[in-house]
Write a protein that holds these residues in place. Structure first.
Motif, mmCIF file in Angstrom:
data_model
loop_
_atom_site.group_PDB
_atom_site.id
_atom_site.type_symbol
_atom_site.label_atom_id
_atom_site.label_comp_id
_atom_site.label_asym_id
_atom_site.label_seq_id
_atom_site.Cartn_x
_atom_site.Cartn_y
_atom_site.Cartn_z
ATOM 1 N N TYR B 379 0.812 -1.228 0.000
ATOM 2 C CA TYR B 379 0.000 0.000 0.000
ATOM 3 C C TYR B 379 0.847 1.280 0.000
ATOM 4 N N PRO B 380 1.926 1.330 0.836
ATOM 5 C CA PRO B 380 2.690 2.596 0.891
ATOM 6 C C PRO B 380 3.344 2.981 -0.427
ATOM 7 N N GLN B 397 -8.165 6.509 1.700
ATOM 8 C CA GLN B 397 -7.917 5.874 3.000
ATOM 9 C C GLN B 397 -9.224 5.669 3.758
#
Lengths: 268, 461, 321
Positions: B379-380, B397
């Motif tokens: 995800y990052p 988010q």
């Protein structure tokens, strides 16, 4: 002069859609659906043609198309000429029935054979290869058989009698007497065979893979921007390039085709 | 036999004094040949057995997603020969019919239940359990679409994995139509209700002299995914298009379903959504890029391309609207790969699959912003550079918290079946040649027949 | 016939020699036919048999080992299927418009180009050109031409009535489809008619002219009757081709660039083979789809027979031999 008026008007109507494609192919993408309509591009975008070639990897897929079309054409012309000659100049039990079978197959909806043919080729491990076309070529095609049969049937009987007296076998009669005189039929048959493979979309997408498929399949997907949006102007350039060889081919062989149809067509 | 497509030209007309009787005889001969040949069918070859030598894996996927360069890269890292076949449903079914399906193929959520119910897919649970690259704990919730306990999707063994995914019901607003209509752009923190959305769509919708300026609200990928949208709206009330055992499509007899169908129908009827009477020649993403759509419903993945030269700086990413106040924003595409149950070399297929889903190709995809990665650990890697990307991430988010939900599609029909019927009957309904009730009845008739056929087939297997 | 027809008189030695000779002739005949015989058996008859068998099963395309025979169910279902009926109706409408108009256009072009004209080669190529364009490309040509925004057609009409905005593919889908099909086939038919015209001896027409017939009368009472076998052939071929249309309606659907299942053409362009295609590839009803196609084959056959039966009334075979 009146006759020219009608003919030219009709010619204009027939060619307008094509002319529009030609014009669109040198427009900017922003001119494509502009409102009000842009009739002629401000600056002709010849680069569209360059992009059409590179984006679809034209050299590679055109080579595939040329190879596949030529291989099929050569084979199907040879085999169909042989079979057509057999029907026209030789006799054997069941000849008329068999010939009607040839005509009967021409009436079958193509789709009926689509799935079973695929199953068969896949089971023989011939998919993703050019073998199906080679086999189709070797098997002769009903249309082409019909064409050659009609053509050869019109030859005078004396021709072959004289040859037989000279001791020629049937194959030599075919090769040395009939084939040299069959130019128009051969040309017509070759062009139709080439056209069929070059223009076909359904069979290549079913039977070939991403690397060995034909131009027809590649063109349907190639011209989009990185976002996946269609680039219509480049698509049109691609279509022009795709059709051009066929037009050239026809133009070169035009007289042959008409003569081929004349000679095969009328002598019942 | 060759299927000459243009029969008119080369067929000469001479000697066609064929009589009716002879013609009939010819046709009879065709039929007779057909009747005799089954004898030969019995000796058809079995599928060719695995060849010795280096492994080869056939992948059927979209060449825009996975082109020749990707193929070569994956081939070099796995040392397995990869053959690429363009994704094409006709071809896929024909390959299955031949008993020779691709080892790996691309699927979407709505097709998975059917493939599983027909035992077309390989159970990958053992492979996932032993994988160092694709750890089960690390899988994003969208992968639940690939789980099945044999009856229902959502839980159970894994049969595949998403290549990436998105909460798919988010909205993209193009500011210009709002400014022109004097309407404020909705807030990106407070979700709209579908009713508010429809009202808003009518305000920003714009046509001039029959010509389209702006579409108000466009959704469902030009109706191709219309059943998925309806299913998600209904999921808020724990309802579905289908009866609990999937044996029937129920619209008219279920007021909740009828309301949703009516809502979607009205968007088309009010001409704020693309419809058969005013279709677009493009896919809806292109129309948004051209600045012709005010509100577009697409997942996060579209953020990678929402800003074109025309729309740049004028796009806002909005949370998914809600039908009845319960927020749900799962994926509806869950595009990914599965391995065929008939693969001849499952280990080689898995090696390719694993590398594509967890190796460098997966990391590259994550960085591109084309969707949320299939592994949470990646995800990052999603991009957050431009102001738009930052705004998108903020909304995303929040949406990710609403996305742990699996839409259960009908295992007895194909993924195109519902939409095909919808599109088929929508045109006469919009023209007024059939009523709305008849529209609903026609779809029910089509789909219930298809379900009955599908059930019979599934029972066969 | 020469061998068989001769009276078998004389010695038995001669009879044996004859028989041997005709056996050898038959062998030569079959040798020439062998490519087609083998090819037909393997590439046509065998798949055809599979297709015929398939039409009596509930085969879904996935598993060959579990196929159930359902007898005539697929055929009775086809007769009751409202979509099949609608599709058949649309296909027949297409046929009765496209075939007569199409053959008329081909004939008119041939009559026009049969005159002594300058640049006749070029003109021929112009009319023939659409026939060479593959169907995928041809569909693009017409989509572009009739596009409501960027299309030339609306622009031309716009000269006479400004602000014309007609969505051709939505409002008149069958018109566009028909024009596309007629346009694409015109050149091919034209060449065949030209060939036919060149085969009519010039004296026939000259004689009529001398008798004082007008050009129209010559055409109507001399040329057309002599050309009727060709017209008949073109009608038969046209009927067969039109009933089997599949790709053109799919490709003319707005927003479509390739052929894939799930494409829904405008309801008016929902044709019979398209319905079979959907049955097979969208609903996985391989058996049902095959049954639909066999019904179509029967219909093609029936129509062809009807044409042959009625042809005696207007097809004139007088000149030949």
């Amino acid at each position: 002069m009146r006759k020219y008026g009608v003919v030219l008007a009709l010619a204009a109507i027939f060619s307008l859609p094509v002319v529009w494609v030609l014009i669109t192919s040198i427009k900017k993408q922003s001119e494509y659906a502009a409102s009000p309509i842009v009739l002629f591009p401000a600056v002709p975008q010849w680069i569209n043609y360059q992009l059409a070639v590179t984006m679809a990897d034209f050299p590679k897929y055109a080579t595939n198309s040329v190879f596949l079309s030529s291989a099929y054409t050569i084979l199907v012309v040879i085999t169909s000429a042989l079979v057509g000659f057999g029907f026209a100049r030789h006799r054997g039990p069941g000849r008329d029935r068999l010939f009607l079978l040839v005509i009967g197959t021409m009436m079958l909806p193509t789709l009926v054979l689509f799935v079973p043919q695929f199953v068969m080729f896949a089971r023989l491990d011939l998919t993703n290869s050019y073998w199906p076309w080679i086999l189709w070529g070797l098997a002769a095609s009903p249309y082409h058989v019909f064409l050659f049969r009609q053509f050869f049937a019109a030859f005078p009987r004396e021709l072959e009698d004289a040859a037989e007296v000279d001791g020629c076998g049937p194959l030599r009669v075919f090769l040395q007497i009939f084939i040299p005189n069959a130019g128009p039929a051969l040309a017509a048959s070759a062009i139709f065979a080439f056209l069929w493979v070059w223009g076909d979309y359904l069979y290549p997408i079913l039977l070939l893979n991403d690397q060995n498929t034909t131009l027809a399949v590649k063109l349907a997907k190639a011209y989009v921007d990185p976002r996946g949006n269609p680039l219509q102007t480049i698509t049109m350039a691609g279509i022009v390039l795709y059709v051009l060889p066929l037009v050239a081919l026809f133009f070169a062989a035009q007289r042959y085709i008409v003569r081929g149809v004349v000679t095969t067509g009328l002598k019942g | 036999m060759s299927a000459d497509t243009k029969p008119t030209l080369n067929a000469p007309h001479g000697q066609l004094r064929t009589t009716r009787r002879r013609l009939l005889a010819g046709a009879g001969a065709v039929a007779a040949a057909a009747a005799v040949a089954p004898l030969a069918v019995a000796c058809q070859q079995q599928p060719t057995s695995k060849k010795s030598g280096p492994a080869k894996v056939v992948v059927m996927t979209d060449s825009h997603e996975f082109g020749d360069d990707d193929r070569k890269l994956l081939q070099d890292t796995t040392k397995i020969e990869i053959e690429l076949v363009e994704a094409d449903l006709t071809r896929l079914y024909a390959m299955y019919a031949a008993g020779n399906p691709p080892d790996i193929f691309r699927v979407q959520a709505a097709g998975i239940p059917q493939y599983i119910s027909r035992r077309m897919l390989k159970d990958l649970q053992p492979y996932f359990a032993n994988s160092k690259v694709l750890k089960i704990d690390d899988l994003a919730p969208a992968n639940n679409f690939y789980k099945s306990d044999g009856k229902k999707v959502g839980t159970g063994d894994l049969y595949g994995m998403v290549k990436d995914w998105s909460p798919d019901f988010t909205l993209y607003a193009y500011k210009k139509p709002f400014a022109e209509a004097g309407v404020t752009v909705p807030s990106d923190s407070q979700p709209l209700t579908y009713d508010e959305l429809a009202a808003l769509a009518k305000k920003v919708n714009k046509k001039q002299g029959g010509k389209r300026t702006y579409w108000g609200f466009v959704h469902s990928n030009n109706d191709q995914w219309i059943d998925r949208t309806a299913m998600n709206m209904l999921a808020e009330k724990n309802q579905s298009l289908y009866s609990a055992d999937f044996s029937k499509l129920v619209i008219a007899a279920n007021p909740e379903t009828l309301k949703v169908v009516r809502y979607l129908f009205d968007l088309a009827k009010d001409d704020v959504h693309q419809n058969p009477l005013d279709p677009s020649p493009n896919w809806m993403g292109a129309d948004f890029n051209e600045g012709q759509i005010a509100i577009l419903q697409y997942g996060f993945w579209y953020s990678a391309m929402a800003e074109s030269d025309k729309t740049k700086g004028n796009v806002v990413f909005l949370p998914a609207p809600t039908w009845s106040g319960v927020r749900r924003d799962p994926t509806m595409t869950a595009t990914g790969w599965v391995i065929s149950s008939q693969t001849k070399d499952p280990d080689a297929a898995w090696a390719v699959f694993e590398q594509y889903m967890g190796g460098k190709p997966a990391q590259d995809r994550a960085k591109s912003g084309w969707g949320v990665p299939g592994l949470k650990s990646m995800y990052p890697l999603m991009p957050q550079e431009t102001p738009f990307q930052k705004q998108v991430q903020k909304v995303l988010q929040a949406e990710l918290k609403q996305s742990e939900f699996t839409l259960a599609f009908n295992p007895y029909i194909g993924e195109e079946t519902f939409a095909t019927s919808w599109k088929k009957h929508l045109e006469p309904a919009l023209k007024g040649s059939i009523s709305f009730d008849k529209f609903v009845a026609n779809i029910e008739a089509d789909i219930n027949t298809a379900i009955a056929d599908g059930k019979r087939i599934a029972g066969n297997n | 016939m020469s061998a068989a027809a001769r009276p078998i008189a004389g010695s038995s030695v001669r009879a044996v020699a004859w028989r041997r000779r005709s056996a050898r002739r038959a062998l030569t005949f079959y040798a020439f036919l062998s490519p087609w015989l083998v090819g037909f058996a393997l590439l046509t008859a065998l798949p055809l048999a599979v297709a015929l068998l398939m039409s009596f099963t509930d085969y879904d395309g996935f598993n060959l080992d579990r196929v159930g025979f359902v007898g005539l169910e697929n055929y009775t279902r086809a007769l009751a299927d409202p979509d099949a009926q609608h599709a058949l109706q649309r296909t027949l409408i297409l046929m009765v418009t496209v075939v007569p108009i199409g053959v008329g256009v081909q004939l008119a072009l041939a009559l026009l180009l049969d005159q002594r004209l300058r640049f006749s080669g070029l003109l021929r190529t112009i009319f023939y050109l659409p026939h060479v364009i593959p169907v995928v490309g041809g569909a693009w040509v017409w989509k572009l031409f009739t596009d409501p925004n960027g299309g030339l057609l609306n622009a031309i009409i716009g000269i006479f009535s400004p602000d014309t905005y007609i969505r051709w593919l939505v409002e008149y889908p069958t018109v566009v489809l028909s024009v596309f099909v007629i346009w694409a086939a015109a050149g091919g038919g034209m060449v065949i008619f030209l060939a036919g015209l060149q085969g009519i001896p010039a004296e026939y027409r000259e004689a009529a002219m001398i008798d004082g017939a007008s050009p129209w009368q010559v055409t109507r009472f001399v040329t057309l009757p002599l050309l009727s076998p060709v017209i008949f052939f073109q009608v038969v071929v046209g009927v067969i081709a039109t009933l089997q249309i599949l790709q053109q309606p799919i490709l003319l659907t707005p927003g479509i660039t390739g052929i894939s299942p799930g494409t829904v053409p405008p309801r008016d362009n929902y044709v019979f083979v398209g319905h079979a295609y959907n049955a097979i590839f969208v609903n996985h009803l391989f058996g049902y789809g095959a049954a639909l196609l066999w019904i179509l084959f029967a219909l093609v056959l029936l129509l062809t027979l009807v044409l042959f039966r009625t042809s005696g009334r207007w097809v004139f075979y007088g000149v030949q031999q």
